[in-house]
Motif scaffolding. Structure first.
Motif, PDB file in Angstrom:
ATOM      1  N   ARG A  75      49.458  36.238  27.378  1.00 39.04           N
ATOM      2  CA  ARG A  75      48.703  36.151  26.145  1.00 39.04           C
ATOM      3  C   ARG A  75      48.487  34.694  25.790  1.00 39.04           C
ATOM      4  O   ARG A  75      49.045  33.799  26.428  1.00 39.04           O
ATOM      5  N   GLU A  76      47.684  34.480  24.765  1.00 37.40           N
ATOM      6  CA  GLU A  76      47.364  33.130  24.346  1.00 37.40           C
ATOM      7  C   GLU A  76      48.625  32.437  23.839  1.00 37.40           C
ATOM      8  O   GLU A  76      49.408  32.991  23.083  1.00 37.40           O
ATOM      9  N   HIS A  87      44.549  37.164  27.590  1.00 39.66           N
ATOM     10  CA  HIS A  87      44.027  37.055  26.219  1.00 39.66           C
ATOM     11  C   HIS A  87      42.863  36.070  26.169  1.00 39.66           C
ATOM     12  O   HIS A  87      41.916  36.254  25.418  1.00 39.66           O
ATOM     13  N   SER A  88      42.960  35.035  26.980  1.00 36.86           N
ATOM     14  CA  SER A  88      41.882  34.062  27.084  1.00 36.86           C
ATOM     15  C   SER A  88      41.595  33.814  28.562  1.00 36.86           C
ATOM     16  O   SER A  88      42.484  33.391  29.307  1.00 36.86           O
ATOM     17  N   ASP A 142      40.120  46.054  21.965  1.00 33.20           N
ATOM     18  CA  ASP A 142      40.804  44.762  21.939  1.00 33.20           C
ATOM     19  C   ASP A 142      41.662  44.649  23.185  1.00 33.20           C
ATOM     20  O   ASP A 142      41.913  45.654  23.866  1.00 33.20           O
ATOM     21  N   ASP A 143      42.115  43.437  23.481  1.00 33.39           N
ATOM     22  CA  ASP A 143      42.952  43.266  24.664  1.00 33.39           C
ATOM     23  C   ASP A 143      44.403  43.610  24.385  1.00 33.39           C
ATOM     24  O   ASP A 143      45.141  43.998  25.288  1.00 33.39           O
TER      25      ASP A 143
END
Length: 425
Positions: free
Chosen positions: A175-176, A201-202, A332-333
């Motif tokens: 995740r970010e 996430h990114s 959403d992720d």
């Protein structure tokens, strides 16, 4: 209000994962009801129960080693070899259930490895079979507790490297984080040759690595499940819970019969906080009218500091698009505390949405996520098993889909030097 004509299947401890082969159906323009069609029931042939027996979540997973229908027609014409003694899969302690399903799809046994923790918390890893000259895949997502699972992954990589493995691939999700570059560096330095990641996430995080990164998308698994419901395409709208997820939602909507797109416009104060705050502050003799969002941790160095907490704060969220009378599918992720997606769902109901579905890949479910998700806003919450869901977090609206087939197919393609991206085109 339309409802799901769907009866929850019962799961038994001895039927490790009762797998439903979902028949691929198109979205029918003249259908106004949902149908859930079960073609056949196939039991997973594994040694241990996966413990989804409490009957609360619906778990339609591995359909007899087949690929999601959204990907099946896009597979490469070149057949991929399915026999290799030089490919080994090891599981960490983060998600052993997913590891077993991946191995089952690939027709292989999990490698023997001993992982334990000493009394002081130190992690001990010992390989109990030879990996010399082998292509090793380590399934260890960095889900909570993230720091421990990350350290375990690093020690597993180091153990394989010291045991003369030919290549080491870390199969994980992330995740970010401001420390993303640091994590990428330590995974590389530990000895990993490649990273296989699910729904980062990114996407820019791939650039942090100095080794190859295969980024796979789990949306086809969710799309396949939604297609089985035969939702009327005229009633469907895909919703992005924030502006940052528009690209993801647009791609999702395109594959759902090019469904219309809606966007929830909100402001985020910080991690795990999803509110849009516009307010004015009135102090004795002084009045402020901020023209932008004011952070709640603002420091007012004055004698009026004690008055600050007494002022009312009104939340404002805007919707871009039309959802009135429609079935809204929020994409959403990940779902962490569920603040973003539940506030968005409340707005959708306020704007006239008939039903709201929540779809995500990574279900972190940090408190108070379960309380929010069971508040009656969602018709169904659809997640994947990239992160293991604790039994205490099960609730009737929860559906867990397995990504084991997708990961297993990707591992075969990496091992045989075949294209991975072609299965998503």
């Amino acid at each position: 209000m339309a409802s799901l004509s769907l009866s929850a299947p019962s799961y038994h401890a001895e039927s490790l994962v009762s797998r439903y082969s979902l028949r691929q159906s198109s979205f029918l323009p003249n259908e106004s009801r949902y149908r859930f069609q079960v073609a056949s029931v196939i039991k997973c042939d594994m040694n241990e129960s996966l413990k989804f027996e409490n009957g609360k979540p619906c778990v339609p997973v591995l359909n007899d080693r087949t690929f999601p229908s959204f990907l099946e027609s896009r597979r490469m014409e070149k057949s991929v070899s399915r026999n290799s003694d030089r490919l080994k899969i090891f599981s960490g302690t983060a998600n052993p259930t997913l590891s077993k399903e991946i191995a089952w799809y690939m027709g292989k046994e999990l490698g023997k490895i001993n992982i334990k923790r000493f009394a002081d918390g130190e992690i001990y890893v010992q390989l109990e079979e030879s990996v010399r000259g082998c292509d090793v895949y380590l399934v260890q997502p960095t889900c909570p507790p993230a720091n421990e699972n990350l350290m375990e992954l690093l020690i597993m990589i180091d153990a394989c490297r010291r045991a003369s493995a030919k290549t080491v691939t870390a199969v994980t999700q992330g995740r970010e984080s401001i420390a993303a570059k640091l994590v990428a560096n330590v995974i590389t330095k530990a000895g990993a040759d490649r990273v296989l990641a699910c729904d980062l996430h990114s996407g820019q995080s791939m650039g942090y690595f100095d080794i190859p990164v295969d980024h796979i998308y789990c949306q086809p698994v969710i799309l396949d499940y939604l297609a089985s419901k035969t939702i009327c395409c005229n009633d469907l709208v895909v919703v992005s819970p924030d502006v940052g997820g528009v690209a993801r939602a647009r791609a999702f909507a395109k594959k759902l019969s090019d469904a219309p797109l809606a966007i929830v416009d909100k402001r985020r104060q910080g991690h795990n906080v999803a509110e849009v705050l516009f307010f004015s502050i009135t102090l004795p003799g002084i009045q402020f009218w901020p023209t932008c969002c004011v952070p709640m941790d603002i420091v007012i160095r004055s004698a009026y500091l004690n008055f600050f907490n007494s002022f009312s704060v009104d939340e404002v969220m805007n919707l871009i698009g039309d959802v009135k009378g429609k079935v809204a599918v929020m994409v959403d992720d990940m779902i962490d505390t569920a603040g973003t997606i539940t506030k968005g769902a409340a707005l959708l109901h306020q704007e006239g949405a008939r039903e709201v579905y929540a779809c995500c890949t990574h279900a972190v479910f940090s408190p108070p996520a379960i309380e929010r998700l069971t508040s009656g806003l969602f018709q169904e919450v659809i997640i994947t098993n990239t992160i293991p869901t604790l039994e205490k977090n099960y609730f009737p609206q929860l559906t867990v889909l397995s990504v084991a087939n997708l990961l297993g197919e990707t591992i075969w393609r990496i091992h045989d030097d075949c294209s991975v991206s072609s299965i998503f085109l």
